[in-house]
Design a protein around this motif. Sequence first.
Motif, PDB file in Angstrom:
ATOM      1  N   UNK A 296       0.618  -1.195  -0.200  1.00  0.00           N
ATOM      2  CA  UNK A 296      -0.069   0.029   0.092  1.00  0.00           C
ATOM      3  C   UNK A 296       0.751   1.443  -0.107  1.00  0.00           C
TER       4      UNK A 296
ATOM      5  N   UNK B   4       3.523   1.820  -1.315  1.00  0.00           N
ATOM      6  CA  UNK B   4       4.335   2.078  -2.582  1.00  0.00           C
ATOM      7  C   UNK B   4       3.321   2.740  -3.523  1.00  0.00           C
ATOM      8  N   UNK B   5       1.990   2.817  -3.380  1.00  0.00           N
ATOM      9  CA  UNK B   5       0.971   3.302  -4.333  1.00  0.00           C
ATOM     10  C   UNK B   5       1.059   4.616  -4.581  1.00  0.00           C
ATOM     11  N   UNK B   6       1.101   5.333  -5.481  1.00  0.00           N
ATOM     12  CA  UNK B   6       1.397   6.759  -5.673  1.00  0.00           C
ATOM     13  C   UNK B   6      -0.004   7.456  -5.832  1.00  0.00           C
ATOM     14  N   UNK B   7      -0.859   6.778  -6.816  1.00  0.00           N
ATOM     15  CA  UNK B   7      -1.978   7.323  -6.955  1.00  0.00           C
ATOM     16  C   UNK B   7      -3.218   6.461  -7.599  1.00  0.00           C
ATOM     17  N   UNK B   8      -4.118   6.743  -7.516  1.00  0.00           N
ATOM     18  CA  UNK B   8      -5.309   5.676  -8.115  1.00  0.00           C
ATOM     19  C   UNK B   8      -6.083   6.318  -9.224  1.00  0.00           C
ATOM     20  N   UNK B   9      -6.316   5.533 -10.328  1.00  0.00           N
ATOM     21  CA  UNK B   9      -7.227   6.047 -11.196  1.00  0.00           C
ATOM     22  C   UNK B   9      -8.336   5.361 -11.435  1.00  0.00           C
ATOM     23  N   UNK B  10      -9.323   5.770 -11.764  1.00  0.00           N
ATOM     24  CA  UNK B  10     -10.560   4.858 -12.257  1.00  0.00           C
ATOM     25  C   UNK B  10     -10.878   5.120 -13.573  1.00  0.00           C
TER      26      UNK B  10
ATOM     27  N   UNK C 297      -1.001   3.188  -9.796  1.00  0.00           N
ATOM     28  CA  UNK C 297       0.237   3.622 -10.151  1.00  0.00           C
ATOM     29  C   UNK C 297       1.584   3.624  -8.936  1.00  0.00           C
ATOM     30  N   UNK C 298       2.377   2.780  -9.433  1.00  0.00           N
ATOM     31  CA  UNK C 298       3.529   2.791  -8.419  1.00  0.00           C
ATOM     32  C   UNK C 298       4.839   3.497  -9.156  1.00  0.00           C
ATOM     33  N   UNK C 299       5.831   3.976  -8.428  1.00  0.00           N
ATOM     34  CA  UNK C 299       7.033   4.491  -8.953  1.00  0.00           C
ATOM     35  C   UNK C 299       7.556   3.891 -10.265  1.00  0.00           C
TER      36      UNK C 299
ATOM     37  N   UNK D  95     -10.672   2.213  -3.204  1.00  0.00           N
ATOM     38  CA  UNK D  95      -9.916   3.617  -3.462  1.00  0.00           C
ATOM     39  C   UNK D  95      -9.682   4.142  -1.952  1.00  0.00           C
TER      40      UNK D  95
ATOM     41  N   UNK E  52      -6.248   4.874  -0.076  1.00  0.00           N
ATOM     42  CA  UNK E  52      -5.797   6.404   0.551  1.00  0.00           C
ATOM     43  C   UNK E  52      -5.516   6.159   1.977  1.00  0.00           C
TER      44      UNK E  52
ATOM     45  N   UNK F 140      -2.117   4.318   2.354  1.00  0.00           N
ATOM     46  CA  UNK F 140      -1.027   4.968   1.934  1.00  0.00           C
ATOM     47  C   UNK F 140      -0.659   6.138   2.972  1.00  0.00           C
TER      48      UNK F 140
ATOM     49  N   UNK G 106     -11.394   8.884 -13.192  1.00  0.00           N
ATOM     50  CA  UNK G 106     -11.298   9.579 -11.840  1.00  0.00           C
ATOM     51  C   UNK G 106      -9.854   9.353 -11.393  1.00  0.00           C
ATOM     52  N   UNK G 107      -9.391  10.412 -10.806  1.00  0.00           N
ATOM     53  CA  UNK G 107      -8.003  10.418 -10.336  1.00  0.00           C
ATOM     54  C   UNK G 107      -8.149  10.742  -8.929  1.00  0.00           C
ATOM     55  N   UNK G 108      -7.261   9.969  -8.020  1.00  0.00           N
ATOM     56  CA  UNK G 108      -7.315  10.443  -6.743  1.00  0.00           C
ATOM     57  C   UNK G 108      -5.815  10.391  -6.226  1.00  0.00           C
ATOM     58  N   UNK G 109      -5.370  11.712  -5.930  1.00  0.00           N
ATOM     59  CA  UNK G 109      -3.760  11.572  -5.496  1.00  0.00           C
ATOM     60  C   UNK G 109      -4.063  12.034  -4.064  1.00  0.00           C
ATOM     61  N   UNK G 110      -3.157  11.505  -3.182  1.00  0.00           N
ATOM     62  CA  UNK G 110      -3.370  11.921  -1.552  1.00  0.00           C
ATOM     63  C   UNK G 110      -2.000  12.772  -1.554  1.00  0.00           C
TER      64      UNK G 110
ATOM     65  N   UNK H  64       1.599  11.692  -1.449  1.00  0.00           N
ATOM     66  CA  UNK H  64       2.309  11.306  -2.486  1.00  0.00           C
ATOM     67  C   UNK H  64       2.710  12.237  -3.729  1.00  0.00           C
TER      68      UNK H  64
ATOM     69  N   UNK I 172       3.130  13.053  -9.302  1.00  0.00           N
ATOM     70  CA  UNK I 172       3.683  11.961  -8.391  1.00  0.00           C
ATOM     71  C   UNK I 172       4.581  11.033  -9.018  1.00  0.00           C
ATOM     72  N   UNK I 173       5.421  10.386  -7.996  1.00  0.00           N
ATOM     73  CA  UNK I 173       6.313   9.637  -8.319  1.00  0.00           C
ATOM     74  C   UNK I 173       5.842   8.418  -9.402  1.00  0.00           C
ATOM     75  N   UNK I 174       4.499   8.262  -9.686  1.00  0.00           N
ATOM     76  CA  UNK I 174       4.120   7.131 -10.490  1.00  0.00           C
ATOM     77  C   UNK I 174       3.918   7.576 -11.936  1.00  0.00           C
ATOM     78  N   UNK I 175       3.407   6.636 -12.679  1.00  0.00           N
ATOM     79  CA  UNK I 175       3.125   6.642 -13.920  1.00  0.00           C
ATOM     80  C   UNK I 175       4.381   7.421 -15.002  1.00  0.00           C
TER      81      UNK I 175
END
Lengths: 154, 331
Positions: free
Chosen positions: A95, A97-103, A120-122, A140, A144, A147, B101-105, B108, B132-135
């Motif tokens: 968990x 390592x997860x950078x952000x979540x997309x749907x 998305x992870x690094x 989601x 969150x 994280x 949809x996109x969530x960024x805490x 991160x 963020x570091x991802x993607x």
Amino acid sequence: MKRIDPRAIHCRRTEGWVSSVGCLIVVVVLGWLTVRYDWPLWIAALTAVISAVIVVLELAVFPRVLYRSWQYAILEKEVELHHGFWVRKRTLIPMSRIQHVNAKQGPIEKGYGLSTVTFATAAGSHHIPALSEEEAERVRRQIAEGANINNEEI
Amino acid sequence: MRRSKHSPIETGRRLHPVSMLYFLAHSGKELAGLLPLIPVCILLTNDLFGKEVNRFFLTAAIVIAAMILLIGLAWLRWRRFLYRVEQGVLYIEHGLWVRRKLWISKERISSLDTSISIYDRIFGLVRLKVETAGGNDEPEAVLSSITAAEAVRIQAMLGLPNDAGIPSVNESRQSLATHSEANALSHGEWRMSLGHTLIMTMVQGKLLVIWLVLAGGGLKLWDQWLRGTSAWAYIYDRLMLASIPGMIAIYVILTWMIALIATFFLEYGFRLKVHGDSITIERGFLEKKRKVIKTNRIQAVRVTENVLHRLFGMASVRIVMSGSSEEDKKR
């Protein structure tokens, strides 16, 4: 381990219908060209055979394969994914390592209330296809919260 | 589950309508592949009506229809773009056919960029990019055209230093005057003086080489094409005075100047501020850019000195972050 939403089968099948119609159009156009301009028959025949195979795969095989080949578990500290039909892959994502979540939700998926969730992870991203909207939201939220625990690490 | 109940009710905010320009550019890029359809349409309508339709009117009608379509799409995109910040999570919802949809805490986020493009400047707006570091390399979220105050609010809610502030339009005008002062190195703040900027643009070696190669190739093509036309003979007689080496020299100087001006505009008013655990970098003349980086997100710092840099006692510093672009500066 949980399976993805059973509606995924219907959803995938609807997508299959769309591509089947596409195949049919191609075959019809080729058939018309063959009659109109005296094209060799094998072009249309071959396309028809390939299309038939694609249609069968899209409508009867792929929807079930998709459903069968995916399993996931959202645990307190990690996300576990099992997928693949011939080659089974197991992925474990912590968990923290997860950078952000997309749907993502295409028009057909919207009709069925499903969405594809991507983490998305690094070092790349992983996705779970066809989760119901409520489930996607729950996943989601959990991510969150997960994280937030370890915010010192990247 | 607890909070999911009220989230659908609480709708997000929309961007400033000016952002339609941004969406217009975006959908324009996506639909560029459909451009060849326009002549096809024109040809087809002739077949359809059976008789010759006025070419000019037809073309005009199709072009206008395409424009309306584009603007309509941009408007829809703008309508569909919603964002909100809640409990330290930036949420963005967008997409026309495919809803995303996109969530960024906030934990991160590795960098927040704001830039002011020319059209944004007129309305006092900024563009905020979240990485963020991802993607992949492109920023995860782009909020084009939000008011400066709104950008400050988002930054504050995402836990980044807000007292540093976003360069407002007024400030950016002011800074034009103040930047020519000597560089002040006080309180973890560093400013590049005008002279330094000039020297730096001069020694920007790499960029020039690329430019020259590109320009050379272009020139050669142009030359070959021109040779085939009768106009060439006419121009050739007049330019023969300067002769080919002279022309090449002129061309080299011209491209060099263009590159120089381009880098000068990009790097103008370079300013670096260290504020707690974040670094703020500002630069740009026409398009003012500002980047906030969290220090704990930095993966590596690279210092390079090429021959020209050493002459002036400068070096370039690059900050490498995971999953995003890096910054380049000289001293």
